[in-house]
Design an enzyme around this catalytic site. Structure first.
Site, PDB file in Angstrom:
ATOM      1  N   THR A  75     -12.265   0.759   0.425  1.00 25.21           N
ATOM      2  CA  THR A  75     -12.881   0.606  -0.894  1.00 25.21           C
ATOM      3  C   THR A  75     -13.374  -0.816  -1.100  1.00 25.21           C
ATOM      4  O   THR A  75     -14.454  -1.044  -1.644  1.00 25.21           O
ATOM      5  CB  THR A  75     -11.878   0.977  -1.997  1.00 25.21           C
ATOM      6  OG1 THR A  75     -11.438   2.323  -1.797  1.00 25.21           O
ATOM      7  CG2 THR A  75     -12.505   0.858  -3.374  1.00 25.21           C
ATOM      8  N   LEU A 159      -6.029   5.717  -9.911  1.00 28.90           N
ATOM      9  CA  LEU A 159      -4.704   5.493  -9.344  1.00 28.90           C
ATOM     10  C   LEU A 159      -3.660   5.305 -10.435  1.00 28.90           C
ATOM     11  O   LEU A 159      -2.573   5.896 -10.395  1.00 28.90           O
ATOM     12  CB  LEU A 159      -4.724   4.262  -8.436  1.00 28.90           C
ATOM     13  CG  LEU A 159      -4.864   4.505  -6.950  1.00 28.90           C
ATOM     14  CD1 LEU A 159      -5.007   3.188  -6.204  1.00 28.90           C
ATOM     15  CD2 LEU A 159      -3.676   5.286  -6.420  1.00 28.90           C
ATOM     16  N   THR A 234       1.137  -2.408  -5.292  1.00 28.94           N
ATOM     17  CA  THR A 234       0.472  -1.753  -4.167  1.00 28.94           C
ATOM     18  C   THR A 234      -1.030  -1.979  -4.241  1.00 28.94           C
ATOM     19  O   THR A 234      -1.792  -1.283  -3.567  1.00 28.94           O
ATOM     20  CB  THR A 234       0.766  -0.235  -4.157  1.00 28.94           C
ATOM     21  OG1 THR A 234       0.337   0.323  -5.420  1.00 28.94           O
ATOM     22  CG2 THR A 234       2.245   0.048  -3.956  1.00 28.94           C
ATOM     23  N   ALA A 235      -1.460  -2.946  -5.052  1.00 30.24           N
ATOM     24  CA  ALA A 235      -2.884  -3.159  -5.299  1.00 30.24           C
ATOM     25  C   ALA A 235      -3.446  -4.264  -4.405  1.00 30.24           C
ATOM     26  O   ALA A 235      -3.981  -3.994  -3.334  1.00 30.24           O
ATOM     27  CB  ALA A 235      -3.114  -3.462  -6.775  1.00 30.24           C
ATOM     28  N   ARG A 236      -3.325  -5.510  -4.827  1.00 26.94           N
ATOM     29  CA  ARG A 236      -3.811  -6.649  -4.077  1.00 26.94           C
ATOM     30  C   ARG A 236      -2.770  -7.757  -4.130  1.00 26.94           C
ATOM     31  O   ARG A 236      -2.213  -8.044  -5.189  1.00 26.94           O
ATOM     32  CB  ARG A 236      -5.150  -7.155  -4.641  1.00 26.94           C
ATOM     33  CG  ARG A 236      -6.316  -6.194  -4.423  1.00 26.94           C
ATOM     34  CD  ARG A 236      -6.709  -6.137  -2.953  1.00 26.94           C
ATOM     35  NE  ARG A 236      -7.866  -5.269  -2.701  1.00 26.94           N
ATOM     36  CZ  ARG A 236      -7.797  -4.002  -2.332  1.00 26.94           C
ATOM     37  NH1 ARG A 236      -6.603  -3.427  -2.204  1.00 26.94           N
ATOM     38  NH2 ARG A 236      -8.884  -3.301  -2.120  1.00 26.94           N
ATOM     39  N   ASP A 260       3.777  -4.152  -1.431  1.00 25.39           N
ATOM     40  CA  ASP A 260       3.120  -3.574  -0.254  1.00 25.39           C
ATOM     41  C   ASP A 260       1.951  -4.424   0.230  1.00 25.39           C
ATOM     42  O   ASP A 260       1.378  -4.130   1.272  1.00 25.39           O
ATOM     43  CB  ASP A 260       2.630  -2.156  -0.572  1.00 25.39           C
ATOM     44  CG  ASP A 260       2.043  -1.453   0.645  1.00 25.39           C
ATOM     45  OD1 ASP A 260       2.755  -1.347   1.663  1.00 25.39           O
ATOM     46  OD2 ASP A 260       0.867  -1.029   0.585  1.00 25.39           O
ATOM     47  N   GLU A 265      -3.583 -11.282   4.660  1.00 24.85           N
ATOM     48  CA  GLU A 265      -3.273 -10.201   5.596  1.00 24.85           C
ATOM     49  C   GLU A 265      -4.290 -10.244   6.729  1.00 24.85           C
ATOM     50  O   GLU A 265      -5.490 -10.188   6.458  1.00 24.85           O
ATOM     51  CB  GLU A 265      -3.328  -8.839   4.889  1.00 24.85           C
ATOM     52  CG  GLU A 265      -2.270  -8.710   3.807  1.00 24.85           C
ATOM     53  CD  GLU A 265      -2.394  -7.435   2.989  1.00 24.85           C
ATOM     54  OE1 GLU A 265      -1.482  -7.122   2.230  1.00 24.85           O
ATOM     55  OE2 GLU A 265      -3.443  -6.752   3.116  1.00 24.85           O
ATOM     56  N   HIS A 286       1.545  -3.127   3.918  1.00 23.00           N
ATOM     57  CA  HIS A 286       0.268  -2.558   3.457  1.00 23.00           C
ATOM     58  C   HIS A 286       0.080  -1.129   3.968  1.00 23.00           C
ATOM     59  O   HIS A 286      -0.922  -0.778   4.599  1.00 23.00           O
ATOM     60  CB  HIS A 286      -0.918  -3.427   3.906  1.00 23.00           C
ATOM     61  CG  HIS A 286      -2.141  -3.230   3.059  1.00 23.00           C
ATOM     62  ND1 HIS A 286      -2.997  -4.247   2.734  1.00 23.00           N
ATOM     63  CD2 HIS A 286      -2.649  -2.120   2.447  1.00 23.00           C
ATOM     64  CE1 HIS A 286      -3.994  -3.789   1.988  1.00 23.00           C
ATOM     65  NE2 HIS A 286      -3.797  -2.488   1.799  1.00 23.00           N
ATOM     66  N   ALA A 288       0.917   1.681   1.769  1.00 21.01           N
ATOM     67  CA  ALA A 288       0.919   2.660   0.674  1.00 21.01           C
ATOM     68  C   ALA A 288      -0.206   3.672   0.839  1.00 21.01           C
ATOM     69  O   ALA A 288      -0.051   4.850   0.509  1.00 21.01           O
ATOM     70  CB  ALA A 288       0.805   1.946  -0.673  1.00 21.01           C
ATOM     71  N   TRP A 289      -1.330   3.236   1.367  1.00 21.09           N
ATOM     72  CA  TRP A 289      -2.505   4.101   1.505  1.00 21.09           C
ATOM     73  C   TRP A 289      -2.456   5.000   2.732  1.00 21.09           C
ATOM     74  O   TRP A 289      -3.283   5.892   2.884  1.00 21.09           O
ATOM     75  CB  TRP A 289      -3.756   3.212   1.644  1.00 21.09           C
ATOM     76  CG  TRP A 289      -3.812   2.508   2.962  1.00 21.09           C
ATOM     77  CD1 TRP A 289      -3.134   1.381   3.325  1.00 21.09           C
ATOM     78  CD2 TRP A 289      -4.547   2.920   4.116  1.00 21.09           C
ATOM     79  NE1 TRP A 289      -3.401   1.048   4.627  1.00 21.09           N
ATOM     80  CE2 TRP A 289      -4.268   1.975   5.143  1.00 21.09           C
ATOM     81  CE3 TRP A 289      -5.407   3.981   4.391  1.00 21.09           C
ATOM     82  CZ2 TRP A 289      -4.824   2.077   6.414  1.00 21.09           C
ATOM     83  CZ3 TRP A 289      -5.959   4.079   5.659  1.00 21.09           C
ATOM     84  CH2 TRP A 289      -5.664   3.132   6.652  1.00 21.09           C
TER      85      TRP A 289
END
Length: 319
Positions: A75, A159, A234-236, A260, A265, A286, A288-289
């Site tokens: 995204t 979300l 769990t976003a940024r 997360d 990163e 990272h 969660a997705w």
């Protein structure tokens, strides 16, 4: 038509089906990862490039006069110079809303693990405490029920709404942060962020990272939160000041955190949260997705974008 996926292994392709991609772009080069000079060599002559996190700046885009489309397997678009792409007449498309079930599941995995004190109980069992107990159960770390507690959500898009729906299924009272960007919505109660910070039992972040939201959760924000509250991100990674969070956890002025995402990163330079050994902190890499179904949807969405582009459409275009 020459094409390449520069970081295909970022989708964990071992357990997903890439046949639709290969049928859409016969002969596509699927590179596990691409760094530095590899990128420049591999993009040469390509009409279509697929990337997840590989950076395509102005110089790289301009070096490929044949390039017609950059298809993002994510995204976020910050790794592609969209202004340059528009000027060079290169289409760019991203994928959206593919990971919602996976992210929601991960959010509540973190919430439940922290609320039920599962990391601490695991340590007790590994130390043989249950075998030595005079009782049939261990009650060293009493858990709490989610029912009746407030779930605060910052970022009430798809979300955030999905997280809210599961929260309600647990009997939680769901409140979203008030936003000038979104009209009043009767489906959810809203509070100003300062009020939400002070009231929420669980605070879950689902907003984008912008200059305005950089370190949204900082020392002052954390001081406002309840000492038994949980923070879930769990976003940024840049939404949270890692040093301030670690300090709050050490001082036990915050009940716990499930993280997360980190500001950098890969975290090759390290991060204080990675070195912490705190029972009230869970850090995941990272993921969660990244449930298998989510990764398959991601690839399927990329293919749908490419097919639409080849037929003259503008599906999910960001440039």
């Amino acid at each position: 038509m020459k094409s390449a996926f520069l970081d295909f292994d970022s989708l964990g392709p071992a357990d997903i089906d890439a046949s639709a991609l290969q049928a859409t772009l016969p002969g596509i080069a699927l590179y596990p990862a691409s760094k530095g000079p590899e990128v420049d060599a591999r993009i040469a002559g390509c009409e279509i490039l697929l990337v997840n996190k590989v950076r395509l700046d102005r110089a790289r885009l301009a070096s490929v006069p044949e390039l017609r489309l950059v298809a993002l397997a994510a995204t976020g678009t910050d790794n592609v110079d969209l202004v340059a792409a528009r000027e060079l007449d290169i289409a760019v498309c991203n994928i959206r809303n593919y990971a919602t079930p996976s992210v929601v599941q991960h959010v509540f995995g973190l919430v439940l693990a922290l609320t039920l004190r599962l990391p601490e109980y695991r340590q007790l069992l590994q130390a043989g405490a249950w075998e030595r107990s005079p009782h049939f159960c261990l009650l060293d770390y009493p858990g709490r029920e989610l029912a009746g507690r407030m779930l605060g959500i910052v970022g009430y898009g798809q979300l955030g709404q999905a997280v809210g729906a599961v929260g309600r299924a647990f009997g939680m009272y769901v409140v979203a942060a008030r936003s000038d960007r979104q009209p009043t919505d009767a489906s959810v109660d809203r509070l100003a962020l300062a009020e939400l910070l002070a009231a929420a039992d669980v605070l879950s972040l689902h907003c984008p990272l912008t200059p305005a939201t950089q370190h949204l959760i900082n020392r002052e924000s954390l001081r406002r939160m309840r000492p038994d509250a949980l923070l879930i991100n769990t976003a940024r990674g840049g939404l949270v000041d890692s040093a301030a969070l670690l300090d709050a956890l050490h001082r036990r002025s915050l009940g716990g955190a499930g993280i997360d995402v980190l500001p950098e990163e890969l975290p090759t330079a390290g991060n204080a949260l990675l070195d912490a050994r705190l029972p009230n902190l869970i850090v995941t890499p990272h993921i969660a997705w990244a449930a298998r179904e989510s990764r398959q949807r991601a690839l399927d969405e990329v293919v749908a974008n490419i097919r639409d582009f080849l037929s003259g459409g503008h599906r999910n275009r960001v440039a």
